[in-house]
Design a protein around this motif. Structure first.
Motif, PDB file in Angstrom:
ATOM      1  N   SER A   9      78.273 -26.397 -71.581  1.00  0.00           N
ATOM      2  CA  SER A   9      79.582 -26.593 -70.974  1.00  0.00           C
ATOM      3  C   SER A   9      79.583 -27.737 -69.984  1.00  0.00           C
ATOM      4  CB  SER A   9      80.020 -25.307 -70.250  1.00  0.00           C
ATOM      5  OG  SER A   9      79.123 -25.008 -69.210  1.00  0.00           O
ATOM      6  N   GLY A  10      78.445 -28.095 -69.506  1.00  0.00           N
ATOM      7  CA  GLY A  10      78.330 -29.225 -68.600  1.00  0.00           C
ATOM      8  C   GLY A  10      77.560 -30.331 -69.276  1.00  0.00           C
ATOM      9  N   LYS A  11      76.898 -31.134 -68.486  1.00  0.00           N
ATOM     10  CA  LYS A  11      76.115 -32.252 -69.005  1.00  0.00           C
ATOM     11  C   LYS A  11      74.817 -31.729 -69.569  1.00  0.00           C
ATOM     12  CE  LYS A  11      74.142 -36.700 -67.681  1.00  0.00           C
ATOM     13  NZ  LYS A  11      73.907 -37.653 -66.577  1.00  0.00           N
ATOM     14  N   ARG A  12      74.487 -32.134 -70.814  1.00  0.00           N
ATOM     15  CA  ARG A  12      73.231 -31.688 -71.433  1.00  0.00           C
ATOM     16  C   ARG A  12      72.063 -32.265 -70.666  1.00  0.00           C
ATOM     17  NH1 ARG A  12      73.133 -29.612 -76.375  1.00  0.00           N
ATOM     18  NH2 ARG A  12      71.069 -30.481 -76.738  1.00  0.00           N
ATOM     19  N   PRO A  13      71.049 -31.437 -70.418  1.00  0.00           N
ATOM     20  CA  PRO A  13      69.883 -31.938 -69.663  1.00  0.00           C
ATOM     21  C   PRO A  13      69.109 -32.940 -70.484  1.00  0.00           C
ATOM     22  CG  PRO A  13      69.444 -29.736 -70.508  1.00  0.00           C
ATOM     23  CD  PRO A  13      70.888 -30.027 -70.794  1.00  0.00           C
ATOM     24  N   ASN A  14      68.608 -33.957 -69.796  1.00  0.00           N
ATOM     25  CA  ASN A  14      67.785 -34.953 -70.476  1.00  0.00           C
ATOM     26  C   ASN A  14      66.469 -34.340 -70.893  1.00  0.00           C
ATOM     27  OD1 ASN A  14      69.713 -36.913 -70.038  1.00  0.00           O
ATOM     28  ND2 ASN A  14      68.865 -37.454 -68.015  1.00  0.00           N
ATOM     29  N   LYS A  15      65.951 -34.768 -72.036  1.00  0.00           N
ATOM     30  CA  LYS A  15      64.650 -34.278 -72.475  1.00  0.00           C
ATOM     31  C   LYS A  15      63.571 -34.846 -71.568  1.00  0.00           C
ATOM     32  CE  LYS A  15      65.796 -33.682 -77.332  1.00  0.00           C
ATOM     33  NZ  LYS A  15      65.437 -34.058 -78.715  1.00  0.00           N
ATOM     34  N   PRO A  16      62.623 -34.025 -71.230  1.00  0.00           N
ATOM     35  CA  PRO A  16      61.577 -34.505 -70.315  1.00  0.00           C
ATOM     36  C   PRO A  16      60.724 -35.549 -70.998  1.00  0.00           C
ATOM     37  CG  PRO A  16      61.029 -32.339 -71.160  1.00  0.00           C
ATOM     38  CD  PRO A  16      62.408 -32.626 -71.615  1.00  0.00           C
ATOM     39  N   THR A  17      60.457 -36.603 -70.264  1.00  0.00           N
ATOM     40  CA  THR A  17      59.543 -37.614 -70.772  1.00  0.00           C
ATOM     41  C   THR A  17      58.133 -37.121 -70.586  1.00  0.00           C
ATOM     42  OG1 THR A  17      59.472 -38.710 -68.634  1.00  0.00           O
ATOM     43  CG2 THR A  17      61.135 -39.469 -70.220  1.00  0.00           C
ATOM     44  N   THR A  18      57.279 -37.433 -71.535  1.00  0.00           N
ATOM     45  CA  THR A  18      55.910 -36.935 -71.490  1.00  0.00           C
ATOM     46  C   THR A  18      54.957 -38.094 -71.628  1.00  0.00           C
ATOM     47  OG1 THR A  18      55.914 -36.569 -73.858  1.00  0.00           O
ATOM     48  CG2 THR A  18      56.551 -34.715 -72.476  1.00  0.00           C
ATOM     49  N   ASN A  42      67.027 -29.330 -53.002  1.00  0.00           N
ATOM     50  CA  ASN A  42      67.577 -29.371 -51.659  1.00  0.00           C
ATOM     51  C   ASN A  42      69.096 -29.292 -51.668  1.00  0.00           C
ATOM     52  OD1 ASN A  42      65.043 -29.622 -50.555  1.00  0.00           O
ATOM     53  ND2 ASN A  42      65.025 -31.860 -50.779  1.00  0.00           N
ATOM     54  N   ARG A  43      69.706 -29.656 -52.796  1.00  0.00           N
ATOM     55  CA  ARG A  43      71.165 -29.607 -52.868  1.00  0.00           C
ATOM     56  C   ARG A  43      71.619 -28.152 -52.951  1.00  0.00           C
ATOM     57  NH1 ARG A  43      73.929 -32.772 -57.663  1.00  0.00           N
ATOM     58  NH2 ARG A  43      72.636 -31.270 -58.793  1.00  0.00           N
ATOM     59  N   ASP A  44      72.637 -27.800 -52.222  1.00  0.00           N
ATOM     60  CA  ASP A  44      73.142 -26.435 -52.182  1.00  0.00           C
ATOM     61  C   ASP A  44      73.849 -26.110 -53.486  1.00  0.00           C
ATOM     62  OD1 ASP A  44      74.070 -23.968 -51.609  1.00  0.00           O
ATOM     63  OD2 ASP A  44      75.075 -24.531 -49.722  1.00  0.00           O
ATOM     64  N   VAL A  45      73.240 -25.267 -54.319  1.00  0.00           N
ATOM     65  CA  VAL A  45      73.812 -24.915 -55.612  1.00  0.00           C
ATOM     66  C   VAL A  45      75.115 -24.148 -55.419  1.00  0.00           C
ATOM     67  CG1 VAL A  45      73.437 -23.635 -57.748  1.00  0.00           C
ATOM     68  CG2 VAL A  45      71.555 -24.891 -56.687  1.00  0.00           C
ATOM     69  N   ALA A  46      75.173 -23.298 -54.458  1.00  0.00           N
ATOM     70  CA  ALA A  46      76.341 -22.444 -54.270  1.00  0.00           C
ATOM     71  C   ALA A  46      77.585 -23.242 -53.907  1.00  0.00           C
ATOM     72  CB  ALA A  46      76.056 -21.401 -53.199  1.00  0.00           C
ATOM     73  N   ASP A  47      77.376 -24.475 -53.312  1.00  0.00           N
ATOM     74  CA  ASP A  47      78.520 -25.275 -52.909  1.00  0.00           C
ATOM     75  C   ASP A  47      78.989 -26.212 -54.006  1.00  0.00           C
ATOM     76  OD1 ASP A  47      78.456 -24.066 -50.509  1.00  0.00           O
ATOM     77  OD2 ASP A  47      77.257 -25.620 -49.526  1.00  0.00           O
ATOM     78  N   SER A  48      78.310 -26.290 -55.118  1.00  0.00           N
ATOM     79  CA  SER A  48      78.684 -27.188 -56.203  1.00  0.00           C
ATOM     80  C   SER A  48      79.437 -26.414 -57.268  1.00  0.00           C
ATOM     81  CB  SER A  48      77.442 -27.847 -56.803  1.00  0.00           C
ATOM     82  OG  SER A  48      76.607 -26.874 -57.378  1.00  0.00           O
ATOM     83  N   GLY A  50      79.268 -26.807 -60.430  1.00  0.00           N
ATOM     84  CA  GLY A  50      78.441 -26.531 -61.609  1.00  0.00           C
ATOM     85  C   GLY A  50      77.192 -25.764 -61.270  1.00  0.00           C
ATOM     86  N   GLY A  51      77.308 -24.749 -60.430  1.00  0.00           N
ATOM     87  CA  GLY A  51      76.130 -23.984 -60.000  1.00  0.00           C
ATOM     88  C   GLY A  51      75.405 -23.338 -61.164  1.00  0.00           C
ATOM     89  N   TYR A  52      76.160 -22.717 -62.057  1.00  0.00           N
ATOM     90  CA  TYR A  52      75.532 -22.039 -63.182  1.00  0.00           C
ATOM     91  C   TYR A  52      75.013 -23.025 -64.219  1.00  0.00           C
ATOM     92  CZ  TYR A  52      76.917 -17.538 -61.365  1.00  0.00           C
ATOM     93  OH  TYR A  52      77.035 -16.432 -60.588  1.00  0.00           O
ATOM     94  N   GLN A 106      68.127 -20.485 -56.496  1.00  0.00           N
ATOM     95  CA  GLN A 106      69.463 -20.675 -57.065  1.00  0.00           C
ATOM     96  C   GLN A 106      70.152 -19.337 -57.312  1.00  0.00           C
ATOM     97  OE1 GLN A 106      68.309 -23.019 -60.486  1.00  0.00           O
ATOM     98  NE2 GLN A 106      69.095 -24.913 -59.570  1.00  0.00           N
ATOM     99  N   LEU A 107      69.418 -18.378 -57.865  1.00  0.00           N
ATOM    100  CA  LEU A 107      69.999 -17.050 -58.105  1.00  0.00           C
ATOM    101  C   LEU A 107      70.453 -16.405 -56.802  1.00  0.00           C
ATOM    102  CD1 LEU A 107      67.514 -15.656 -60.799  1.00  0.00           C
ATOM    103  CD2 LEU A 107      69.938 -16.181 -61.142  1.00  0.00           C
ATOM    104  N   SER A 108      69.642 -16.565 -55.761  1.00  0.00           N
ATOM    105  CA  SER A 108      70.001 -15.974 -54.471  1.00  0.00           C
ATOM    106  C   SER A 108      71.273 -16.611 -53.909  1.00  0.00           C
ATOM    107  CB  SER A 108      68.834 -16.147 -53.497  1.00  0.00           C
ATOM    108  OG  SER A 108      69.161 -15.644 -52.229  1.00  0.00           O
TER     109      SER A 108
END
Length: 273
Positions: A9-18, A42-48, A50-52, A106-108
């Motif tokens: 539903s949001g931006k697809r995560p980039n594949k990790p470079t290895t 460090n970014r406050d997930v609860a204030d964004s 797109g937290g989930y 994040q869950l907390s």
């Protein structure tokens, strides 16, 4: 809905470079999304808004790292189980533990945010929260199972190494025992000869001690005989002394009677006068 669905539903995560490493495994590089997931908490997930979505992204990264760890675990206890693999395994554990700590945070934060939302909005978010929490716990259990499996494999490998070492030590002992038998036999015979000499010396000393004791007893017997002879010789003098003492006792008694008689006679004369 799973954490993959939430992520869509949001931006697809980039594949990790290895980056390739020894042993056939690829570890996350310092600039990929794994490092961002670990260090970007460090970014406050609860204030964004797109937290989930962020939580879903973190869980997806967590699952990928657990899958990589599981691949490493398959080589534990095999010829590919080297110090390089052990180092990679330890680093991967650190990454997963840091990701897990971030997800817990994040869950907390999201749990605290739910308490402030209106009931209608909180109901929908609660369903997503429970689903993501459940998916995370499943991956977390998979992570724990991998660690347990690795511990078992390493314990088995350690037991095999100890058994091999014991068998090798036993083999070396068997080889050395054949070479030592002859020298041990010579040493044993020499020891027996030495013990016989010591026993003979002890017997000789005991015989000398018995002889000295017998001689001392003979001397004591002679002393007792001399004392008995002296007592016999002095018995006659003792008898004479005893006789003289009895005579002196009788004479004393007779003299006492005479004195008493004379005293009585003198008193009677004084009365007549």
């Amino acid at each position: 809905m799973s954490f993959q669905d939430v992520g869509r539903s949001g931006k697809r995560p980039n594949k990790p470079t290895t980056s390739p490493t020894r042993g056939g495994f690829s570890a996350p590089s310092s600039g990929n999304r794994y490092s961002a997931a670990v260090g970007g908490g460090n970014r406050d997930v609860a204030d964004s808004g797109g937290g989930y979505e962020q939580l879903s992204d973190s869980i997806l990264q967590y699952q990928k790292n657990v899958s990589l760890l599981e691949k490493m675990a398959r080589s534990v206890g095999t010829p590919n189980d080297t110090s390089v693999l052990e180092t990679q395994y330890s680093l991967q554990l650190d990454i997963i533990n840091q990701l897990g700590a971030r997800i817990e945070n994040q869950l907390s934060q999201l749990e605290s945010r739910l308490a402030t939302l209106p009931r209608s909005e909180a109901s929908s978010s609660r369903s997503t929260h429970v689903k993501l929490s459940r998916d995370y716990r499943l991956v977390e259990q998979q992570f724990k199972n991998v660690q347990l499996d690795v511990k078992k494999k390493r314990a088995v490998r350690k037991a095999k190494q100890n058994e091999q070492a014991r068998m090798e030590e036993s083999r070396l002992n068997d080889v050395g025992r054949g070479e030592m038998d002859r020298s041990e036999e010579v040493a044993r015979r020499q020891m027996l000869i030495h013990e016989d000499k010591i026993n003979e010396e002890i017997m000789r000393e005991r015989e000398e001690e018995i002889r000295n004791i017998h001689k001392g007893m003979h001397q004591v017997n002679e002393i007792y005989k001399d004392l008995a002879h002296l007592v016999d010789n002095q018995q006659e003098g003792i008898d004479q002394i005893e006789t003289q003492m009895e005579n002196a006792k009788e004479n004393t008694a007779t003299g006492l009677k005479h004195i008493e008689k004379a005293n009585s006679h003198q008193q009677s004369q004084c009365v007549v006068s």
